[in-house]
Motif scaffolding. Structure first.
Motif, short mmCIF file in Angstrom:
data_model
loop_
_atom_site.label_atom_id
_atom_site.label_comp_id
_atom_site.label_asym_id
_atom_site.label_seq_id
_atom_site.Cartn_x
_atom_site.Cartn_y
_atom_site.Cartn_z
N PHE A 238 36.43 48.73 32.15
CA PHE A 238 37.24 49.93 32.01
C PHE A 238 38.19 49.80 30.82
CE2 PHE A 238 35.78 49.83 36.32
CZ PHE A 238 35.49 51.17 36.59
N PRO A 239 38.60 50.94 30.25
CA PRO A 239 39.57 50.90 29.15
C PRO A 239 40.89 50.28 29.63
CG PRO A 239 38.70 53.14 29.46
CD PRO A 239 38.18 52.29 30.58
N THR A 240 41.58 49.65 28.71
CA THR A 240 42.83 48.94 29.03
C THR A 240 43.79 49.79 29.84
OG1 THR A 240 42.55 47.71 26.98
CG2 THR A 240 44.71 47.59 28.01
N GLU A 241 43.92 51.05 29.49
CA GLU A 241 44.89 51.91 30.17
C GLU A 241 44.51 52.20 31.64
OE1 GLU A 241 42.04 54.57 27.88
OE2 GLU A 241 43.24 52.81 27.38
N ARG A 242 43.27 51.95 32.02
CA ARG A 242 42.84 52.17 33.41
C ARG A 242 42.74 50.88 34.21
NH1 ARG A 242 37.73 55.46 34.12
NH2 ARG A 242 38.45 55.35 36.26
N GLN A 243 42.88 49.73 33.56
CA GLN A 243 42.63 48.46 34.24
C GLN A 243 43.60 48.17 35.38
OE1 GLN A 243 42.11 45.35 31.32
NE2 GLN A 243 40.18 46.22 30.61
N GLN A 244 44.85 48.55 35.27
CA GLN A 244 45.78 48.30 36.37
C GLN A 244 45.37 49.08 37.62
OE1 GLN A 244 47.94 45.90 36.74
NE2 GLN A 244 48.39 46.58 38.80
N ARG A 245 44.94 50.32 37.44
CA ARG A 245 44.46 51.13 38.57
C ARG A 245 43.22 50.49 39.19
NH1 ARG A 245 44.59 53.59 42.93
NH2 ARG A 245 43.24 55.37 43.24
N ILE A 246 42.33 49.99 38.36
CA ILE A 246 41.12 49.33 38.87
C ILE A 246 41.49 48.06 39.65
CG2 ILE A 246 38.95 48.21 38.19
CD1 ILE A 246 39.11 51.36 37.91
N ARG A 247 42.47 47.31 39.13
CA ARG A 247 42.94 46.12 39.86
C ARG A 247 43.43 46.50 41.25
NH1 ARG A 247 45.34 45.05 35.01
NH2 ARG A 247 44.27 43.43 33.85
N LEU A 248 44.20 47.58 41.34
CA LEU A 248 44.72 48.02 42.63
C LEU A 248 43.58 48.43 43.57
CD1 LEU A 248 47.81 50.13 41.46
CD2 LEU A 248 47.82 47.84 42.48
N MET A 249 42.61 49.15 43.02
CA MET A 249 41.46 49.56 43.83
C MET A 249 40.67 48.35 44.33
SD MET A 249 40.17 52.83 41.57
CE MET A 249 38.89 53.43 42.67
N LEU A 250 40.45 47.38 43.45
CA LEU A 250 39.73 46.16 43.86
C LEU A 250 40.53 45.36 44.87
CD1 LEU A 250 38.11 44.75 40.60
CD2 LEU A 250 36.94 45.44 42.69
N ALA A 251 41.82 45.22 44.63
CA ALA A 251 42.67 44.44 45.54
C ALA A 251 42.64 45.03 46.95
CB ALA A 251 44.10 44.40 45.01
N ASP A 252 42.59 46.35 47.03
CA ASP A 252 42.60 47.01 48.34
C ASP A 252 41.20 47.10 48.97
OD1 ASP A 252 45.32 47.38 48.16
OD2 ASP A 252 45.16 49.43 47.39
N GLY A 253 40.16 47.25 48.16
CA GLY A 253 38.84 47.52 48.72
C GLY A 253 37.87 46.36 48.76
N LEU A 254 38.10 45.34 47.94
CA LEU A 254 37.15 44.22 47.87
C LEU A 254 37.19 43.39 49.15
CD1 LEU A 254 35.18 42.78 45.85
CD2 LEU A 254 37.08 41.25 45.37
N LYS A 255 36.03 43.13 49.70
CA LYS A 255 35.94 42.30 50.90
C LYS A 255 35.46 40.89 50.57
CE LYS A 255 37.26 45.59 53.49
NZ LYS A 255 38.71 45.73 53.47
N GLY A 256 34.64 40.77 49.53
CA GLY A 256 34.15 39.46 49.16
C GLY A 256 33.22 39.53 47.98
N VAL A 257 32.94 38.36 47.41
CA VAL A 257 32.01 38.21 46.30
C VAL A 257 31.16 36.98 46.58
CG1 VAL A 257 31.75 37.80 43.82
CG2 VAL A 257 33.65 39.22 44.64
N ILE A 258 29.86 37.13 46.41
CA ILE A 258 28.96 35.99 46.53
C ILE A 258 28.24 35.85 45.20
CG2 ILE A 258 26.95 35.00 47.70
CD1 ILE A 258 27.75 36.71 50.16
N SER A 259 28.41 34.70 44.57
CA SER A 259 27.68 34.38 43.34
C SER A 259 26.56 33.43 43.72
CB SER A 259 28.61 33.72 42.33
OG SER A 259 29.57 34.62 41.87
N GLN A 260 25.41 33.61 43.11
CA GLN A 260 24.24 32.81 43.45
C GLN A 260 23.56 32.28 42.20
OE1 GLN A 260 21.00 34.10 46.33
NE2 GLN A 260 20.03 34.53 44.37
N MET A 261 23.12 31.05 42.28
CA MET A 261 22.22 30.47 41.28
C MET A 261 21.03 29.90 42.04
SD MET A 261 24.36 28.38 38.38
CE MET A 261 24.92 27.12 39.51
N LEU A 262 19.90 29.88 41.39
CA LEU A 262 18.72 29.26 41.99
C LEU A 262 18.44 27.95 41.29
CD1 LEU A 262 16.39 32.37 42.34
CD2 LEU A 262 17.72 31.24 44.13
N CYS A 263 18.31 26.89 42.07
CA CYS A 263 17.98 25.57 41.53
C CYS A 263 16.58 25.19 41.98
CB CYS A 263 18.97 24.52 42.06
SG CYS A 263 20.64 24.68 41.42
N LYS A 264 15.88 24.46 41.11
CA LYS A 264 14.55 23.96 41.46
C LYS A 264 14.69 22.91 42.56
CE LYS A 264 12.75 24.53 36.80
NZ LYS A 264 12.37 23.81 35.57
#
Length: 156
Positions: free
Chosen positions: A31-57
């Motif tokens: 998002f543009p810089t001027e909208r990033q604080q609003r996005i942070r607030l939305m993420l802080a309130d709505g985010l439940k979790g993040v799962i990052s995955q890699m596949l290894c042989k």
């Protein structure tokens, strides 16, 4: 997706990132810089979790996922709001009781169980120095590892 999440809908998304906190940065930086604080607030309130995955042989063939799991706790939400996402890994380190797991912890587990070769795991790791330290603490042989992990690779 953020607007839908604000209304209470469960939203899943995929991004190509190498860490859970990197995913949060990627979303904010879209998002543009001027909208990033609003996005942070939305993420802080709505985010439940993040799962990052890699596949290894796997040893013997196939692949196995290694996961980094971030659960949105009040501390994580505060760091997102305050634009201190870079501090999330330290919260994750102490957040195992909430189900959080850092990538190097997950990688170390599959190596300890002899599912993945240590050199394969090392090749996939983002935090190579941290992974080698975890290997040493868990008595996993690192004699094959470069002497100085942070040194630039030799030109070949």
């Amino acid at each position: 997706a953020l607007t839908a999440a604000e209304t209470g809908l469960l939203v899943f998304g995929t991004l190509h990132t190498s860490s859970a906190h990197g995913t949060i940065d990627r979303i904010i930086n879209q998002f543009p810089t001027e909208r990033q604080q609003r996005i942070r607030l939305m993420l802080a309130d709505g985010l439940k979790g993040v799962i990052s995955q890699m596949l290894c042989k796997k040893i013997g063939g196939g692949r196995v996922p290694v996961l980094e799991i971030l659960i949105s706790t009040p501390s994580v939400s505060n760091l997102i709001r305050e634009a201190k996402v870079f501090q999330i890994p330290s919260i994750m380190q102490t957040g195992k009781k909430y189900g959080m797991c850092q990538m190097n912890d997950s990688i170390t587990e599959v190596v300890k169980k002899k599912i993945v070769d240590p050199q394969e795991a090392y090749a996939k790791a983002v935090d190579k120095a941290g992974l080698l330290n975890m290997f040493k603490k868990n008595n996993i042989d690192t004699s094959w590892a470069p002497a100085d992990v942070n040194a630039p690779a030799a030109a070949g």
